[in-house]
Design an enzyme around this catalytic site. Structure first.
Site, PDB file in Angstrom:
ATOM      1  N   GLU A 233       1.008   3.348   3.077  1.00 58.89           N
ATOM      2  CA  GLU A 233       1.514   4.680   3.422  1.00 58.89           C
ATOM      3  C   GLU A 233       1.965   4.706   4.876  1.00 58.89           C
ATOM      4  O   GLU A 233       1.174   4.459   5.786  1.00 58.89           O
ATOM      5  CB  GLU A 233       0.398   5.717   3.203  1.00 58.89           C
TER       6      GLU A 233
ATOM      7  N   ASP B 173      -4.049   6.545   3.636  1.00 58.61           N
ATOM      8  CA  ASP B 173      -5.008   7.162   4.554  1.00 58.61           C
ATOM      9  C   ASP B 173      -6.135   7.820   3.773  1.00 58.61           C
ATOM     10  O   ASP B 173      -5.944   8.256   2.638  1.00 58.61           O
ATOM     11  CB  ASP B 173      -4.319   8.250   5.402  1.00 58.61           C
TER      12      ASP B 173
ATOM     13  N   ASP C 110      -7.308  10.685   3.751  1.00 61.06           N
ATOM     14  CA  ASP C 110      -7.259  12.148   3.855  1.00 61.06           C
ATOM     15  C   ASP C 110      -6.555  12.717   2.624  1.00 61.06           C
ATOM     16  O   ASP C 110      -6.229  11.985   1.690  1.00 61.06           O
ATOM     17  CB  ASP C 110      -6.552  12.574   5.144  1.00 61.06           C
TER      18      ASP C 110
END
Ligand code: 28G
Length: 645
Positions: A430, A503, A505
């Site tokens: 990403e 990530d 998140d």
């Protein structure tokens, strides 16, 4: 002679009891043989096994409610209001029926051809397996006006079956605590349990299923669906606008199987078919699914032809008539043969014809009785056929072009130098900045990096021609080398490990779900081959002076803090905690050490069910409202962390 007799009299065990101990010992020695694994998956399997027995009692027509409670210490209670397991002394075994059920492998049911017991896969191994793998198990039975109780420890009888007092009503209650000596994971996931229990409730219309979580202030959920799988279809369709309002639903009782089907078309572009045999999700499909697909294609083509809807040589393929379809097929088979890697593929060939005949009959009736729905379905399928044709032409063109250019790889791909696919890995990363660190940190011999910029297209919301015109998607397809859908060839795979690295998140979870959805929809064989993985970057760095540790969850972080002599509740005494919000915060060396080095990294292999669940949940909640989407992504982030389940 006399002496020998005395020895026997003094001995504690009868031949039957020795058999029992041997059986339990076998289960404890090789638990994986009985419940598949001793990780989170196996742990949850214990609950399903006990619940299955209550469901059998419900299917026999004697039980209307099943309640499961997760206690604060992760012990479990399952209670039903059935007849109660028999307590009378078995004529030849000379022990109470319940004791037989608790201690003898496969006791009861197996040869009982009048019930739809499950005799394959991991289900139906019997409650004795749960007993053998539990620190303790207590059973309470209400029967004939009396409450009975018995306790076991690690499968061995700890107390005799005793009367506790007077009972109102009847039923069975089982409480067990999974054995910490056996299981590597002991914490139940509410999410996982609730998904399975809800599924069971949909499949058994009218049955009350309750789930209580005492770890969470007694949070209680109730599932009861009087509409059964017809309601399941509505639930699965979620926010996608329907092509026709009425769900097509029928039941058909045939000698080979009892068949129940519900389906509805929507304006979406994917297919959501779920098939079950005796309440078990047949993720790998099988004969019932084959029969269903054949009947769908035939019936819809026949209807269109009979009613003059086709232009002269038009016809619809299987893929065309399944676009935008949400469908649940539930069959009950007396002696199911489960096949396939995960034993979730129905092998009974006689079921194919039965399902095919039933669907032909009832679907053509539905189309005849609902001509507007029929028009809508056929119009939708024709659009799918046109898009497929356009995509095929575009692919042909692209193939000719790439043949001329010698099969050009995407410019953004930093390929590895080794050419043996079995040794090669592709990281889908990403963001460009993390992609940069990964390129610098990798072992360029066998690790390739493909950075993905911005949002990945949601393949659930786009038709195939649009999917193939998306640049990120095209880069992934070319880099992997297998092609997609009908043209997929596993031999073309340029890497045998494809790792999704995002990530830790919410955005990262979103991208991961989009990628899983893409693989699940366009190249499921890649997942089935075991080539798709999730990389696990650390969440924290805990350091003091020259020592440093990387932690992958809060618990691990706290352990390292303690080890370095930090305070109970965090930093202090020179211990520093760094929380990583994104991969970009790690330098190439750190990224290598924590996430890419095969000697130290942990990666999770994606199972087809996980991808299916991620994709379906995602699709269902990807309406236009923001709140359910956010909620889903947050839940899903947690879920993918427990991917092993
Ligand atoms: C709460 C946790 C899980 C159950 C029953 C009820 C009967 C039963 C269970 O019989 C032996 C073998 C086949 C008949 C059957 C009661 C007939 C008459 C039962 C459960 C005898 C097992 N009365 N409820 N087993 N069968 N609930 N809930 O386990 O021939 S197991």
């Amino acid at each position: 002679m006399a002496k020998k007799k005395q020895e026997q009299a003094g001995s504690e065990y009868t031949a039957g009891q020795i058999q029992v101990l041997k059986g339990l010992e076998a289960v404890r020695k090789r638990p994986g043989m009985y419940i598949g694994s001793t990780s989170a998956r196996g742990l949850h399997h214990l609950v399903y096994e006990v619940v299955d027995n209550a469901i059998d009692e419900a299917m026999a027509g004697y039980c209307t409610e099943v309640e499961t409670t997760v206690h604060a210490d992760n012990s479990i209670t399952v209670e039903d209001n059935g007849r109660g397991i028999p307590v009378d002394i078995h004529p030849t075994e000379k022990i109470p029926g319940v004791e037989l059920a608790m201690t003898v492998l496969h006791a009861g049911g197996k040869f009982d051809k009048n019930t739809y017991k499950v005799s394959g896969g991991l289900h139906g191994v019997g409650v004795s397996v749960v007993n053998a793998l539990s620190e303790y198990l207590e059973v309470e039975i209400k029967r004939q006006g009396t409450i009975y109780h018995q306790r076991y420890e690690r499968g061995v009888k700890a107390t005799e079956l005793k009367k506790l007092g007077k009972a109102k009503g009847t039923g069975t209650k089982v409480t067990f605590k999974p054995d910490g000596e056996i299981f590597t994971e002991l914490v139940y996931s509410f999410e996982v349990l609730s998904n399975r229990l809800r599924e069971i409730a949909f499949l058994n219309k009218g049955l009350d299923i309750i789930l209580i979580d005492e770890r969470d202030g007694g949070h209680k959920e109730k599932y009861r669906y009087d509409g059964g799988i017809a309601e399941y279809v509505t639930f699965l369709r979620g926010a996608r606008p329907p092509v026709h309002d009425k769900v097509c639903y029928f039941e058909s009782s045939r000698p080979e199987a009892e068949i129940e089907l519900a389906l509805q078309y929507d304006q979406g572009f994917s297919e959501n078919t779920h098939t079950f045999v005796n309440n078990i999700n047949t993720h790998e499909g099988g004969m019932h699914l084959t029969g269903l697909k054949a009947a769908l294609t035939r019936t819809i083509n026949d209807y269109a032809r009979r009613n003059g809807i086709f232009k002269k040589d038009e016809s619809l393929s299987g893929d065309d008539v399944r676009e935008g379809l949400t469908c649940v097929l539930s069959v009950r088979v007396r002696e199911p043969q489960f096949e396939g890697q995960t034993k979730t593929k129905l092998g009974n060939s006689e079921v194919k014809g039965a399902v095919e005949a039933a669907v032909n009959e009832h679907l053509s009736t539905f189309l005849d009785e609902n001509p507007r729905a029929a028009r809508g379905i056929i119009e939708k399928s024709l659009q799918a056929a046109r898009a497929r044709e356009a995509a095929r032409k575009a692919r042909d063109l692209a193939r000719k072009k790439s043949a001329l250019e010698g099969g050009i790889l995407p410019g953004k791909l930093a390929d590895c130098s080794i050419s043996d696919p079995a040794m090669c890995e592709l990281y889908l990363v990403e963001g460009d900045s993390a992609g940069g660190s990964a390129k610098q940190g990798r072992d360029r011999g066998y690790q390739a990096i493909l950075p993905l910029r911005g949002k990945i297209l949601n393949v659930e919301r786009a038709r195939i021609d649009k999917i193939l015109s998306n640049e990120e998607i095209r880069a992934i397809i070319t880099a992997i080398g297998t092609g997609i859908k009908e043209e997929f060839e596993i031999e073309g795979a340029r890497y045998h490990k494809i790792l999704i690295m995002t990530d830790a998140d919410v955005d990262g979870a979103h991208i991961r779900t989009l990628l899983l959805t893409f693989f699940f929809r366009q190249m499921p064989e890649l997942i089935e081959a075991g080539y798709v993985y999730i990389a696990q970057p650390p969440l924290y760095r805990v350091a003091k002076g020259k020592s440093e540790f990387y932690a992958y969850d809060e618990q691990e972080r706290d352990e390292y803090v303690k080890r370095l002599g930090g305070d109970g509740d965090g930093e202090g005494k020179g211990v520093r905690i760094q929380r990583y919000k994104g991969l970009g915060e790690m330098n190439p060396d750190q990224l290598w050490k924590t996430t890419m080095d095969p000697d130290t990294r942990t990666i999770l292999k994606v199972q087809i069910e996980d991808a299916a669940i991620a994709s379906n949940l995602f699709d269902r909640l990807m309406g236009d409202e923001v709140e359910p989407r956010r909620e889903f992504i947050e839940k899903n982030a947690k879920y993918v962390k427990n991917l092993d389940v």
